[in-house]
Scaffold this active site. Sequence first.
Site, PDB file in Angstrom:
ATOM      1  N   LYS A 160     -17.727  26.905  31.554  1.00  0.00           N
ATOM      2  CA  LYS A 160     -18.779  26.884  32.589  1.00  0.00           C
ATOM      3  C   LYS A 160     -18.173  26.569  33.962  1.00  0.00           C
ATOM      4  O   LYS A 160     -18.622  27.090  34.983  1.00  0.00           O
ATOM      5  CB  LYS A 160     -19.870  25.885  32.222  1.00  0.00           C
ATOM      6  CG  LYS A 160     -20.699  26.298  30.998  1.00  0.00           C
ATOM      7  CD  LYS A 160     -21.557  27.531  31.270  1.00  0.00           C
ATOM      8  CE  LYS A 160     -22.539  27.798  30.140  1.00  0.00           C
ATOM      9  NZ  LYS A 160     -23.449  28.925  30.407  1.00  0.00           N
TER      10      LYS A 160
ATOM     11  N   SER B 113     -23.995  25.608  34.177  1.00  0.00           N
ATOM     12  CA  SER B 113     -24.556  24.369  33.627  1.00  0.00           C
ATOM     13  C   SER B 113     -24.086  23.222  34.508  1.00  0.00           C
ATOM     14  O   SER B 113     -23.023  23.323  35.146  1.00  0.00           O
ATOM     15  CB  SER B 113     -24.045  24.144  32.204  1.00  0.00           C
ATOM     16  OG  SER B 113     -24.260  22.800  31.795  1.00  0.00           O
TER      17      SER B 113
ATOM     18  N   ASP C  86     -24.572  43.431  22.178  1.00  0.00           N
ATOM     19  CA  ASP C  86     -23.827  42.178  22.232  1.00  0.00           C
ATOM     20  C   ASP C  86     -22.992  42.219  23.513  1.00  0.00           C
ATOM     21  O   ASP C  86     -22.154  43.118  23.674  1.00  0.00           O
ATOM     22  CB  ASP C  86     -22.926  42.077  20.991  1.00  0.00           C
ATOM     23  CG  ASP C  86     -22.198  40.744  20.919  1.00  0.00           C
ATOM     24  OD1 ASP C  86     -21.871  40.173  21.981  1.00  0.00           O
ATOM     25  OD2 ASP C  86     -21.935  40.284  19.794  1.00  0.00           O
TER      26      ASP C  86
ATOM     27  N   TYR D  48     -17.141  24.200  26.256  1.00  0.00           N
ATOM     28  CA  TYR D  48     -18.304  24.485  27.108  1.00  0.00           C
ATOM     29  C   TYR D  48     -17.996  24.127  28.552  1.00  0.00           C
ATOM     30  O   TYR D  48     -18.188  24.936  29.471  1.00  0.00           O
ATOM     31  CB  TYR D  48     -19.500  23.678  26.593  1.00  0.00           C
ATOM     32  CG  TYR D  48     -20.831  24.034  27.227  1.00  0.00           C
ATOM     33  CD1 TYR D  48     -21.485  25.226  26.906  1.00  0.00           C
ATOM     34  CD2 TYR D  48     -21.454  23.178  28.127  1.00  0.00           C
ATOM     35  CE1 TYR D  48     -22.706  25.543  27.478  1.00  0.00           C
ATOM     36  CE2 TYR D  48     -22.668  23.482  28.694  1.00  0.00           C
ATOM     37  CZ  TYR D  48     -23.305  24.664  28.359  1.00  0.00           C
ATOM     38  OH  TYR D  48     -24.532  24.972  28.913  1.00  0.00           O
TER      39      TYR D  48
HETATM   40  N1  LIG Z   1     -31.124  25.241  27.423  1.00  0.00           N
HETATM   41  C1  LIG Z   1     -30.447  24.378  28.185  1.00  0.00           C
HETATM   42  O1  LIG Z   1     -30.691  23.149  28.194  1.00  0.00           O
HETATM   43  C2  LIG Z   1     -29.342  24.884  29.091  1.00  0.00           C
HETATM   44  C3  LIG Z   1     -28.770  24.000  30.016  1.00  0.00           C
HETATM   45  C4  LIG Z   1     -27.764  24.458  30.847  1.00  0.00           C
HETATM   46  C5  LIG Z   1     -27.336  25.764  30.771  1.00  0.00           C
HETATM   47  N2  LIG Z   1     -27.896  26.602  29.864  1.00  0.00           N
HETATM   48  C6  LIG Z   1     -27.391  27.987  29.807  1.00  0.00           C
HETATM   49  O2  LIG Z   1     -28.476  28.882  29.883  1.00  0.00           O
HETATM   50  C7  LIG Z   1     -28.148  30.097  29.184  1.00  0.00           C
HETATM   51  C8  LIG Z   1     -29.291  30.465  28.253  1.00  0.00           C
HETATM   52  O3  LIG Z   1     -29.474  29.409  27.333  1.00  0.00           O
HETATM   53  P1  LIG Z   1     -30.911  29.125  26.677  1.00  0.00           P
HETATM   54  O4  LIG Z   1     -30.796  27.758  26.085  1.00  0.00           O
HETATM   55  O5  LIG Z   1     -31.995  29.451  27.631  1.00  0.00           O
HETATM   56  O6  LIG Z   1     -31.064  30.249  25.553  1.00  0.00           O
HETATM   57  P2  LIG Z   1     -30.310  30.536  24.167  1.00  0.00           P
HETATM   58  O7  LIG Z   1     -31.037  29.917  23.058  1.00  0.00           O
HETATM   59  O8  LIG Z   1     -28.861  30.248  24.314  1.00  0.00           O
HETATM   60  O9  LIG Z   1     -30.587  32.116  24.078  1.00  0.00           O
HETATM   61  C9  LIG Z   1     -29.736  32.980  24.694  1.00  0.00           C
HETATM   62  C10 LIG Z   1     -30.264  34.403  24.762  1.00  0.00           C
HETATM   63  O10 LIG Z   1     -29.082  35.180  24.801  1.00  0.00           O
HETATM   64  C11 LIG Z   1     -29.046  36.110  23.713  1.00  0.00           C
HETATM   65  N3  LIG Z   1     -27.658  36.200  23.299  1.00  0.00           N
HETATM   66  C12 LIG Z   1     -26.867  35.229  22.768  1.00  0.00           C
HETATM   67  N4  LIG Z   1     -25.644  35.700  22.538  1.00  0.00           N
HETATM   68  C13 LIG Z   1     -25.649  37.006  22.947  1.00  0.00           C
HETATM   69  C14 LIG Z   1     -24.686  38.039  22.968  1.00  0.00           C
HETATM   70  N5  LIG Z   1     -23.441  37.832  22.516  1.00  0.00           N
HETATM   71  N6  LIG Z   1     -25.038  39.239  23.465  1.00  0.00           N
HETATM   72  C15 LIG Z   1     -26.289  39.463  23.915  1.00  0.00           C
HETATM   73  N7  LIG Z   1     -27.248  38.533  23.923  1.00  0.00           N
HETATM   74  C16 LIG Z   1     -26.923  37.312  23.427  1.00  0.00           C
HETATM   75  C17 LIG Z   1     -29.997  35.540  22.686  1.00  0.00           C
HETATM   76  O11 LIG Z   1     -30.524  36.550  21.831  1.00  0.00           O
HETATM   77  P3  LIG Z   1     -29.756  36.966  20.436  1.00  0.00           P
HETATM   78  O12 LIG Z   1     -29.400  35.684  19.759  1.00  0.00           O
HETATM   79  O13 LIG Z   1     -30.759  37.787  19.701  1.00  0.00           O
HETATM   80  O14 LIG Z   1     -28.578  37.749  20.860  1.00  0.00           O
HETATM   81  C18 LIG Z   1     -31.061  34.938  23.594  1.00  0.00           C
HETATM   82  O15 LIG Z   1     -31.917  35.968  24.100  1.00  0.00           O
HETATM   83  C19 LIG Z   1     -26.810  29.821  28.494  1.00  0.00           C
HETATM   84  O16 LIG Z   1     -25.762  30.358  29.273  1.00  0.00           O
HETATM   85  C20 LIG Z   1     -26.710  28.306  28.484  1.00  0.00           C
HETATM   86  O17 LIG Z   1     -25.386  27.832  28.461  1.00  0.00           O
HETATM   87  C21 LIG Z   1     -28.886  26.204  29.023  1.00  0.00           C
END
Ligand SMILES: NC(=O)c1ccc[n+]([C@@H]2O[C@H](COP(=O)([O-])OP(=O)(O)OC[C@H]3O[C@@H](n4cnc5c(N)ncnc54)[C@H](OP(=O)(O)O)[C@@H]3O)[C@@H](O)[C@H]2O)c1
Length: 257
Positions: free
Chosen positions: A160, A142, A63, A156
């Site tokens: 960010k 983001s 984590d 958020y």
């Molecule tokens: N998707 C979008 O539209 C979007 C847009 C803008 C920015 N972002 C940013 O992109 C990043 C990734 O988002 P995502 O949507 O691709 O994926 P996500 O669904 O948020 O998955 C995140 C990944 O991080 C791991 N994780 C979460 N909390 C954790 C912790 N405390 N320690 C270690 N690992 C952790 C998860 O695995 P576990 O749950 O097994 O730990 C998973 O592998 C984030 O920072 C998000 O804010 C996403």
Amino acid sequence: MDLGLRDKVAIVTGGTRGIGKASAAALLREGARVVICGRTPGTLREAEAELSPLGEVSGLELDVTDADAPARLVSETTGRFGRVDILFSNVGGNRRKPFLETTDEDWAELHELNLGSHIRLARAVAAPMKEQGQGVILFNASIFGREAGGPELTIYNTTKAGMISLAKIMALDLAPFGIRVNSIAPGSILFPGGSWHKRREADPDGIARFVERNLPLGRFGHLDEVADFVAFMVSERASLLTGSCVNVDGGQSRSLI
Ligand SMILES: NC(=O)c1ccc[n+]([C@@H]2O[C@H](COP(=O)([O-])OP(=O)(O)OC[C@H]3O[C@@H](n4cnc5c(N)ncnc54)[C@H](OP(=O)(O)O)[C@@H]3O)[C@@H](O)[C@H]2O)c1
């Protein structure tokens, strides 16, 4: 274009799904060796199995908000691959709530997840990078750190924005040591099991309206469209890029800067 990533060693936090896993895959395809992490042993092992045909990958159950996470990530990486050249600090989360309903716990937890853990990890990797005389740190922010995301996004948006500011100033501090620091600002990225996928399942008509009003390309972003850009930004081809935050959003954001 050869990105010059062959044999580089990268840490990708949250590499078990979404942007993190896709970015780990993009780096592996370019010949980098990659350490991913996540909290869930099952999905971590699945991601390792899926990624390992692409190259040398190691999964660490951890984590990122744990106090010993930075030291564990760095020692796992240097222990397995001898060095650390790249950090893609990707983990993050959202907690949509009207501002008046947000609690101190909400703020503390998300501050820790979206900012505190990134600061500690970046400091931990910057030490060996300084000794090596080179390194690249990229934060996953983001578009809603660059401009207003709308109601119920105070936590958020604030965290960010802090991350983008952190990257900018770290870049100045670390430039003398050959370490580049940047952030990316993705727009809305859709993938199975991701937050937008869940929201679309819950409210297909509402999300169709959201796409029509907010996404100029008429669609969500795809994982590879972010991951390929991540690979470029951490590569030697982006050697003049430091202190930057770059949108990867299909024109979704409205800001001129
Ligand atoms: N998707 C979008 O539209 C979007 C847009 C803008 C920015 N972002 C940013 O992109 C990043 C990734 O988002 P995502 O949507 O691709 O994926 P996500 O669904 O948020 O998955 C995140 C990944 O991080 C791991 N994780 C979460 N909390 C954790 C912790 N405390 N320690 C270690 N690992 C952790 C998860 O695995 P576990 O749950 O097994 O730990 C998973 O592998 C984030 O920072 C998000 O804010 C996403």
